[in-house]
Write a protein that holds these residues in place. Structure first.
Motif, PDB file in Angstrom:
ATOM      1  N   GLU A 214      12.817  18.817  10.407  1.00  0.00           N
ATOM      2  CA  GLU A 214      11.944  17.956  11.206  1.00  0.00           C
ATOM      3  C   GLU A 214      10.511  18.482  11.169  1.00  0.00           C
ATOM      4  O   GLU A 214       9.557  17.732  10.965  1.00  0.00           O
ATOM      5  N   LYS A 255      20.446  11.265  13.306  1.00  0.00           N
ATOM      6  CA  LYS A 255      19.252  11.219  14.147  1.00  0.00           C
ATOM      7  C   LYS A 255      17.986  11.303  13.282  1.00  0.00           C
ATOM      8  O   LYS A 255      17.022  10.575  13.494  1.00  0.00           O
ATOM      9  N   VAL A 258      17.257   8.055  11.644  1.00  0.00           N
ATOM     10  CA  VAL A 258      16.523   7.100  12.498  1.00  0.00           C
ATOM     11  C   VAL A 258      15.030   7.418  12.455  1.00  0.00           C
ATOM     12  O   VAL A 258      14.191   6.529  12.282  1.00  0.00           O
ATOM     13  N   SER A 259      14.709   8.708  12.566  1.00  0.00           N
ATOM     14  CA  SER A 259      13.291   9.096  12.558  1.00  0.00           C
ATOM     15  C   SER A 259      12.622   8.663  11.256  1.00  0.00           C
ATOM     16  O   SER A 259      11.511   8.124  11.261  1.00  0.00           O
ATOM     17  N   LEU A 261      13.651   6.328   9.183  1.00  0.00           N
ATOM     18  CA  LEU A 261      13.658   4.870   9.097  1.00  0.00           C
ATOM     19  C   LEU A 261      12.425   4.308   9.800  1.00  0.00           C
ATOM     20  O   LEU A 261      11.754   3.405   9.301  1.00  0.00           O
ATOM     21  N   ARG A 262      12.111   4.893  10.937  1.00  0.00           N
ATOM     22  CA  ARG A 262      10.927   4.429  11.686  1.00  0.00           C
ATOM     23  C   ARG A 262       9.664   4.645  10.873  1.00  0.00           C
ATOM     24  O   ARG A 262       8.784   3.797  10.837  1.00  0.00           O
ATOM     25  N   GLU A 265       9.472   2.092   8.164  1.00  0.00           N
ATOM     26  CA  GLU A 265       9.147   0.762   8.695  1.00  0.00           C
ATOM     27  C   GLU A 265       7.682   0.675   9.094  1.00  0.00           C
ATOM     28  O   GLU A 265       7.008  -0.287   8.784  1.00  0.00           O
ATOM     29  N   ARG A 302      23.796   6.171   8.215  1.00  0.00           N
ATOM     30  CA  ARG A 302      23.477   4.849   8.790  1.00  0.00           C
ATOM     31  C   ARG A 302      23.317   3.823   7.676  1.00  0.00           C
ATOM     32  O   ARG A 302      22.629   4.064   6.688  1.00  0.00           O
ATOM     33  N   ASP A 304      21.737   0.914   7.834  1.00  0.00           N
ATOM     34  CA  ASP A 304      20.387   0.354   7.709  1.00  0.00           C
ATOM     35  C   ASP A 304      19.475   1.305   6.923  1.00  0.00           C
ATOM     36  O   ASP A 304      18.663   0.878   6.106  1.00  0.00           O
TER      37      ASP A 304
ATOM     38  N   LEU B   5      12.599  -1.904  15.379  1.00  0.00           N
ATOM     39  CA  LEU B   5      13.454  -0.847  15.906  1.00  0.00           C
ATOM     40  C   LEU B   5      13.357  -0.721  17.418  1.00  0.00           C
ATOM     41  O   LEU B   5      14.074   0.055  18.020  1.00  0.00           O
ATOM     42  N   THR B 177      13.282   8.486  19.129  1.00  0.00           N
ATOM     43  CA  THR B 177      14.562   8.386  18.421  1.00  0.00           C
ATOM     44  C   THR B 177      15.727   8.369  19.408  1.00  0.00           C
ATOM     45  O   THR B 177      16.636   7.544  19.287  1.00  0.00           O
ATOM     46  N   GLU B 181      18.454   5.398  20.269  1.00  0.00           N
ATOM     47  CA  GLU B 181      19.900   5.605  20.211  1.00  0.00           C
ATOM     48  C   GLU B 181      20.561   5.254  21.540  1.00  0.00           C
ATOM     49  O   GLU B 181      21.641   4.665  21.577  1.00  0.00           O
TER      50      GLU B 181
END
Lengths: 451, 200
Positions: A214, A255, A258-259, A261-262, A265, A302, A304, B5, B177, B181
């Protein structure tokens, strides 16, 4: 900084202790398995190894000290914490002398347990980073010197795909076993793109803990966490205007998916501990040796995120499926290591080439590179022969050559060459270093026929 | 800025509000604490909570030698007493621990249904600070119940506080995040509870 995702084995005969400790570690992100005895832990070790072991000293049957010794024999660099009851500190000291990394008295103070786990995880992260950096250095030497060496049809198709997709901004997912050269393909994509003047930023996600990853990706502001003495740019920021290559993407946590992916996007992100949005514009190339679809079914990847990174897929076949690349690759590495060592080596004997093409290559091109480096170091004459490759048989990896007569070996070798060339006799002859007529004669003599 | 999102509040998306959490005082716990925790579960996690009458503390869960309650046993007892898909959060004034740790501020079933939080070690500060701590631990444990592990973002409530001082430094908020979730998992929970004929 506490890394997570580390495989951890908890060994304790008391169920309440075992389960309670496992639950605590899982919340902290460790991948945990448990064993109720030393014997059961040893059985588990036969299947796979763990990064960290938490072992109770006092257990019926095989005790913690005996288990500690067994683990150390099987895995000398294992990280082990021994668990003691109050009053058995002397035993803990004995365990430390036998190679345990730390000990802790139960019940634990939560802060103490956190600190010990953080320390071990940091040790593991440093070791892994060291290995990853060494590998990266070797891989970079490959690309900066000569680029990709390959003759097989499969690789020629990959080159065509690279040319076709490189100019676009589309994310690319490269799949292939460890050592096939995924980073080389990623670099080639960058070189052939309109962003080639921009940076190529690579990061191996598999060798990083979640917290380190991270911080590496997003960067951090000064004081974001203990040890963050100054602000630091992350790879997302460094890759702006160029290509970001994320190797072993299948190893990142949901997790972190997701970070990322954001970021994909929104094309912007914040550093750890920061409040400013930073715009970024990079082309994402990711790679993995894992079956991501299988990971999705297991709920570990994930869907997506998978569709976001898997717009174009390039699959690099393992070396054993493109044996016609072995000879040119071997020559390429031979030339490089001859130059580096100052030895005047002219080439490989036919027997040596036969051994190389018959070998299974579980470690792919990277293994071939290491084999050639070792062979050059061992070489006594001007040619690399079977003697210099003797260690390949002893490696324990499957090798198709057993004790054979010269005639049997020649038949097997011709057969292998024909199989890899799809029974194209001219190509097989070229690979074998003989003319077509000679090979045709041998086919008749050995009564070899197209299947 | 709205993005694809950004979470849609589960209850808005799926119809009239229903209680997703039972807040269960274990023995005497003051009303204000229960109300503040319930309000914050709703505000920060979109988890509507019902405050139940006090539930007797299971005497078997008391560890005589350690003078503490076994949090794991309390959670198991709550799960038996309150079956069904609705989540549960027990609040207790006594000190709690697990078989392996000398004390815990809260304990929860990761991806399960129940959590328990103790006010015992949070009370060295005055009214507002004490309530803030209680809310932080409660939100943290309920996020575990929803299946979230610890987070390494410095400014996230799912960061694992090693002690009460570190708990005080944490903000009363989740990182983007974790918030995303939580919203996703609460949506699934609403669907599950709505599709259960006998919710309670």
């Amino acid at each position: 900084m506490t890394p997570s995702g580390l495989a951890t084995l908890v060994v304790d005969d008391e169920e309440a202790i075992r389960e309670s400790l496992a639950a605590w570690l899982i919340k902290d992100g460790y991948r945990v398995e448990t064993a109720d005895s030393g014997e059961s832990a040893v059985e588990r070790l036969a299947d796979h190894l763990f990064d960290i072991y938490l072992v109770d000293i006092k257990m019926p049957g095989m005790d913690g000290l005996e288990l500690l010794s067994r683990i150390k024999v099987r895995q000398p660099d294992a990280l082990i914490i021994v668990i003691t009851a109050h009053g058995t500190v002397q035993t803990a000291v004995d365990a430390m002398k036998r190679g345990a990394n730390d000990y802790i008295c139960k019940p634990f103070d939560p802060e103490e347990l956190s600190l010990i786990m953080e320390r071990l995880a940091a040790t593991k992260a440093l070791r892994d980073e060291n290995v990853a950096l060494r590998e990266q250095l070797m891989d970079r030497l490959d690309v900066s010197l000569e680029g990709i060496v390959a003759q097989s049809r499969a690789m020629q198709n990959i080159f065509a795909t690279i040319e076709e997709v490189a100019p676009a901004m589309t994310p690319v997912l490269i799949q292939g076993e460890t050592g096939v050269g995924k980073e080389l393909v990623a670099r080639a994509l960058h070189q052939d793109s309109e962003r080639s003047a921009g940076p190529f930023v690579a990061l191996n996600c598999g060798a990083q803990s979640e917290s380190l990853l991270e911080s590496e990706l997003f960067g951090h502001e000064r004081g974001a966490f203990t040890g963050a003495l100054r602000a630091r740019r992350g790879r997302l920021e460094m890759a702006s205007g160029g290509t970001l290559f994320l190797d072993e993407i299948g190893d990142i946590s949901p997790k972190m998916q997701v970070s990322l992916l954001r970021v994909l996007e929104e094309k912007r992100f914040q550093r750890l501990g920061g409040s400013q949005w930073i715009d970024t514009d990079f082309r994402l190339v990711s790679a993995t040796h894992r079956d991501l679809v299988h990971l999705i079914r297991q709920g570990r990847f994930r869907e997506d995120f998978f569709y976001r990174i898997n717009v174009i897929r390039i699959e690099i076949p393992p070396l054993r499926d493109r044996l016609e690349d072995v000879a040119p690759l071997a020559d390429h590495f031979l030339e490089r290591y001859s130059r580096e060592t100052g030895k005047r080596i002219l080439g490989l004997t036919q027997r040596a080439l036969g051994i190389l093409t018959a070998y299974h290559w579980p470690g792919n091109v990277r293994e071939l590179r290491n084999v050639m480096e070792r062979a050059v170091v061992l070489a006594r004459g001007q040619m690399i022969g079977a003697e210099e490759l003797g260690f390949l048989d002893a490696s324990g990896e499957p090798c198709r050559l057993g004790p054979m007569s010269l005639r049997e070996m020649e038949i097997a070798h011709i057969q292998a060459a024909l199989d890899t060339c799809g029974w194209n006799v001219s190509r097989a002859a070229r690979q074998l270093g003989v003319d077509r007529a000679t090979l045709t004669r041998k086919l008749k003599r050995y009564r070899l026929q197209r299947p | 800025m709205t993005t694809s999102l950004d979470p849609v509040p589960a209850q808005v998306e799926q119809g009239p509000a229903i209680a997703l959490v039972r807040l269960i005082p274990l023995g005497p716990v003051d009303d204000l604490s229960c109300q503040v925790v319930a309000a914050n579960l709703q505000a920060l996690m979109d988890l509507a909570a019902d405050i139940l009458p006090p539930f007797p503390v299971l005497p078997d869960a008391f560890m005589e030698a350690r003078r503490q309650y076994d949090a794991v046993q309390l959670i198991n007892a709550l799960a038996r007493a309150f079956p069904g898909p609705t989540l549960g959060l027990g609040l207790i004034g006594s000190d709690i621990a697990t078989p392996i740790l000398t004390y815990v501020l809260g304990e929860s079933q990761l991806g399960g249904r129940m959590a328990v939080v103790s006010t015992y070690r949070l009370t060295d500060a005055g009214g507002r600070r004490k309530l803030e701590r209680l809310v932080k631990v409660s939100l943290h444990e309920m996020a575990h119940v929803l299946g979230l592990g610890h987070c390494w973002q410095p400014q996230c409530l799912m960061r694992s506080p090693r002690n009460v001082a570190q708990l005080d430094e944490l903000p009363m908020a989740f990182c983007d995040t974790c918030q995303y979730e939580i919203a996703r998992r609460v949506r699934n929970l609403v669907r599950e509870i709505r599709s259960t004929p006998d919710r309670h």
